[in-house]
Write a protein that holds these residues in place. Sequence first.
Motif, short mmCIF file in Angstrom:
data_model
loop_
_atom_site.label_atom_id
_atom_site.label_comp_id
_atom_site.label_asym_id
_atom_site.label_seq_id
_atom_site.Cartn_x
_atom_site.Cartn_y
_atom_site.Cartn_z
N ILE A 56 -9.07 31.01 -39.65
CA ILE A 56 -7.63 30.95 -39.77
C ILE A 56 -7.18 30.00 -40.87
O ILE A 56 -6.18 30.24 -41.55
CB ILE A 56 -7.00 30.53 -38.42
CG1 ILE A 56 -7.20 31.62 -37.37
CG2 ILE A 56 -5.51 30.25 -38.57
CD1 ILE A 56 -6.67 31.26 -36.00
N ILE A 92 -6.34 31.33 -44.38
CA ILE A 92 -5.21 32.26 -44.31
C ILE A 92 -3.90 31.50 -44.20
O ILE A 92 -2.91 31.81 -44.87
CB ILE A 92 -5.38 33.22 -43.12
CG1 ILE A 92 -6.65 34.06 -43.30
CG2 ILE A 92 -4.17 34.14 -42.98
CD1 ILE A 92 -6.99 34.92 -42.09
N VAL A 93 -3.90 30.46 -43.34
CA VAL A 93 -2.70 29.64 -43.18
C VAL A 93 -2.41 28.85 -44.44
O VAL A 93 -1.26 28.71 -44.87
CB VAL A 93 -2.86 28.68 -41.98
CG1 VAL A 93 -1.68 27.72 -41.90
CG2 VAL A 93 -2.99 29.47 -40.68
N LEU A 152 1.60 32.49 -38.46
CA LEU A 152 1.14 32.53 -37.08
C LEU A 152 2.25 32.90 -36.09
O LEU A 152 1.98 33.29 -34.96
CB LEU A 152 0.56 31.16 -36.68
CG LEU A 152 -0.65 30.69 -37.49
CD1 LEU A 152 -1.07 29.30 -37.02
CD2 LEU A 152 -1.81 31.66 -37.35
N LEU A 211 2.40 36.24 -34.16
CA LEU A 211 1.41 36.49 -33.12
C LEU A 211 2.08 36.71 -31.76
O LEU A 211 1.55 37.43 -30.91
CB LEU A 211 0.43 35.31 -33.03
CG LEU A 211 -0.56 35.17 -34.20
CD1 LEU A 211 -1.38 33.90 -34.03
CD2 LEU A 211 -1.48 36.38 -34.27
N VAL A 218 0.70 41.30 -42.39
CA VAL A 218 0.52 39.92 -42.84
C VAL A 218 0.09 39.87 -44.30
O VAL A 218 0.57 39.04 -45.09
CB VAL A 218 -0.52 39.19 -41.95
CG1 VAL A 218 -0.94 37.86 -42.58
CG2 VAL A 218 0.05 38.95 -40.57
N GLY A 254 -8.77 39.10 -41.69
CA GLY A 254 -7.60 39.18 -40.83
C GLY A 254 -7.95 39.08 -39.35
O GLY A 254 -7.09 38.77 -38.53
N LEU A 289 -7.00 35.94 -37.60
CA LEU A 289 -5.62 35.74 -37.16
C LEU A 289 -5.42 36.10 -35.69
O LEU A 289 -4.72 35.41 -34.97
CB LEU A 289 -4.67 36.58 -38.02
CG LEU A 289 -4.39 36.07 -39.44
CD1 LEU A 289 -3.61 37.12 -40.21
CD2 LEU A 289 -3.63 34.76 -39.38
#
Length: 230
Positions: free
Chosen positions: A19, A22-23, A31, A34, A135, A183, A186
């Motif tokens: 994660i 990606i963040v 996030l 989600l 995303v 992905g 995530l």
Amino acid sequence: YAITGVIMKFTPVAVFALITPIVAENGAEVLLPLVSVVLAVYGTCILHAIIVYSSSVKLFSGVGPKEFFQKAAEAIVFAFTSASSSATLPYSMKSAEQLGVTEEVRSFVLPLGSTINMDGTAIYQGICALFIANVYGIHLSLVQQITIVLTCTFASIGAAGIPGSAMVMLSMVLQSVGLPLEGIGLVAGIDRITDMAPTATNITGDIACSVVIQATENKKQKERSDGECL
């Protein structure tokens, strides 16, 4: 068991590592959606169980939705809490018996269903695939969306009836339409929460299928009896 224990111990670390980049690239707001994934999975699974399963039972066997869900409740609740179709099998057997399914039918249908009937898992994988595409800002054509539906269906059949198996098969779904495998990181963090509803849906489908098959068997036996009387 030792190897499995080590893997499970380091799973949170691995999810965090997946994660983080990606963040870092898209920001923490990535996030927030989600929550919508969890709601979408739960809402779709509930609708599927009510519209498809209970209506099928009512149509073929005459058992009303209220009676069906009351007698299947123990198995559904256990499936929801354990997130394991295989572990719920004894409770599914008991619920099917209460719904009038003979041992001959339930001993064949329910073990088979706990292995290949994974409608809830297919729903879960499809929603996750669409979320990952959104995303990353990837537009999916109609052909790609159909491919996701078909791949989710086939991949769910091969999924094991244990917690976390959907994440393994999700990689196959993503590869089928060229979505980034990163992905998965995530949705892996919420897998335990979202996996509960699909498992309960799978078990509901197993029990509903056994009731429907029992009804068709009863109908065939009645027709044979009537034919012999004539």
